[in-house]
Design a protein around this motif. Structure first.
Motif, mmCIF file in Angstrom:
data_model
loop_
_atom_site.group_PDB
_atom_site.id
_atom_site.type_symbol
_atom_site.label_atom_id
_atom_site.label_comp_id
_atom_site.label_asym_id
_atom_site.label_seq_id
_atom_site.Cartn_x
_atom_site.Cartn_y
_atom_site.Cartn_z
ATOM 1 N N ALA A 43 44.423 40.633 37.756
ATOM 2 C CA ALA A 43 45.484 40.736 38.767
ATOM 3 C C ALA A 43 44.938 40.529 40.175
ATOM 4 O O ALA A 43 45.645 40.754 41.158
ATOM 5 N N ILE A 44 43.716 40.051 40.282
ATOM 6 C CA ILE A 44 43.015 39.963 41.568
ATOM 7 C C ILE A 44 43.478 38.781 42.427
ATOM 8 O O ILE A 44 43.033 38.612 43.560
ATOM 9 N N GLY A 45 44.414 37.992 41.939
ATOM 10 C CA GLY A 45 44.852 36.777 42.625
ATOM 11 C C GLY A 45 45.135 36.913 44.110
ATOM 12 O O GLY A 45 44.664 36.093 44.911
ATOM 13 N N PRO A 46 45.894 37.939 44.570
ATOM 14 C CA PRO A 46 46.178 38.049 46.004
ATOM 15 C C PRO A 46 44.920 38.196 46.856
ATOM 16 O O PRO A 46 44.860 37.677 47.974
ATOM 17 N N PRO A 62 47.439 47.171 46.777
ATOM 18 C CA PRO A 62 48.377 47.746 45.804
ATOM 19 C C PRO A 62 48.900 46.738 44.774
ATOM 20 O O PRO A 62 49.422 47.132 43.726
ATOM 21 N N LEU A 63 48.792 45.453 45.095
ATOM 22 C CA LEU A 63 49.283 44.418 44.175
ATOM 23 C C LEU A 63 48.292 44.112 43.056
ATOM 24 O O LEU A 63 48.650 43.478 42.064
ATOM 25 N N ILE A 64 47.051 44.572 43.229
ATOM 26 C CA ILE A 64 45.994 44.215 42.276
ATOM 27 C C ILE A 64 45.945 45.278 41.186
ATOM 28 O O ILE A 64 45.005 46.077 41.087
ATOM 29 N N ASP A 65 46.984 45.304 40.370
ATOM 30 C CA ASP A 65 47.136 46.352 39.364
ATOM 31 C C ASP A 65 47.494 45.724 38.020
ATOM 32 O O ASP A 65 48.648 45.331 37.803
ATOM 33 N N PRO A 66 46.552 45.631 37.090
ATOM 34 C CA PRO A 66 46.846 45.005 35.798
ATOM 35 C C PRO A 66 47.887 45.763 34.979
ATOM 36 O O PRO A 66 48.499 45.187 34.072
#
Length: 307
Positions: A89-92, A117-121
């Motif tokens: 989920a590290i894309g951003p 907060p967006l990097i959450d699998p």
């Protein structure tokens, strides 16, 4: 007869070789499949199927082909394993720094805080029956760069074997998978060089001799930027938002499957060299070679390869 060829894909030169009466045809099919993989799995192509998932984050689930679903499922499972750097989920964060591209930059602390907060699998929702992927929050992005090449290598090798090839290899740049006897050495062993992180590309720190094994190397010595008087590389701690800091310059994993090598190099790169060796000495089917920033080398004692 052993046939060998290369193609420029995925930001590198991919080399393949295979021993088969119709070797040229097998190589052509391998390159066709690799081209399809790039179109499907790329996080750098707005037209890829992976990017369609990312573009619909927080909007709707996207149905995907079996192989893309499979790798995302594996990636999510491994990302949720505690104590490792792997996080699909590290894309951003990758996009924010964009190290390795012309528009690379050191983002501000505020920019980093906004994407963490967006990097959450956990927020990658998978429906195996419908074969759909849904990113629950707008702005989320999956990046499979840490595992994709290993997955591709295993798939291409499985194809060669299904066609009754007697030996072969695939080299995706830092990721090599072999099977059968090498045509270039009477011992049948394949010689795989490990880059010396302190020297220009093409200078080996050592050469491995092996067969029916994968060699995957991750390092901090090629993709990097300089900002604020510091050098930042491309291997990130997704909890902090910055490149990981330890004594490792490179980590090489020798394993049977290339995907396993990708997973282990990413999971363990956040640890110190001594910790990596201690952990993998307890796993019989994995070999590790670490090279530190001060150019010291150490390896596990599992004896999968000669070096």
């Amino acid at each position: 007869m052993f046939k060998e060829n290369s193609i420029k894909l995925m930001g590198t030169v991919i080399r393949c070789g295979v021993a088969h009466p119709f070797g040229d045809a097998l190589l052509a099919e391998a390159f066709r499949r690799l081209t399809d993989y790039e179109k499907t799995f790329s996080a750098n192509d707005d037209q890829s199927l992976l990017m369609r998932i990312n573009q619909n984050a927080g909007i709707k689930a996207i149905q995907v082909p079996a192989e893309l679903f499979e790798l995302i499922e594996i990636g999510k499972k491994e990302s949720l394993t505690s104590g490792g750097l792997l996080n699909i989920a590290i894309g951003p964060l990758i996009k924010l720094w964009h190290i390795g591209f012309k528009d690379s930059q050191k983002p501000s602390d505020d920019q980093i805080k906004q994407v963490l907060p967006l990097i959450d699998p956990e927020k990658i929702q998978l429906d195996k029956q419908k074969q759909t992927v849904f990113l629950l929050e707008k702005g989320m992005e999956i990046d499979l760069g840490a595992v994709a090449k290993g997955y591709f290598a295993d798939k291409i090798m499985a194809y060669f074997k299904s066609e009754k090839a007697t030996s072969g290899f695939i080299d995706l740049g830092g990721n090599v998978l072999t099977f059968g006897d090498s045509p270039k050495d009477s011992s049948g062993l394949w010689k795989i060089g490990i880059q010396n992180p302190a020297l220009p590309r093409g200078n080996n720190a050592l050469v491995l001799n092996l067969k029916n094994l994968s060699v995957v190397t991750s390092g901090i010595y090629e993709r990097k930027i300089k900002a604020d008087g510091q050098i930042f590389h491309h291997i990130f701690d997704s909890k902090m938002g910055y490149p990981v800091e330890n004594d490792l310059a490179s980590l090489t994993i020798i394993s049977e499957k290339s995907l396993d090598g990708e997973i282990w190099t990413t999971k363990l790169f956040g640890k110190k060299a001594a910790e990596v060796i201690r952990e993998l000495n307890n796993i019989s089917n994995i070999e590790a070679i670490v090279i530190t920033k001060d150019n010291q080398m150490a390896s596990t004692t599992n004896a999968l390869a000669q070096f």
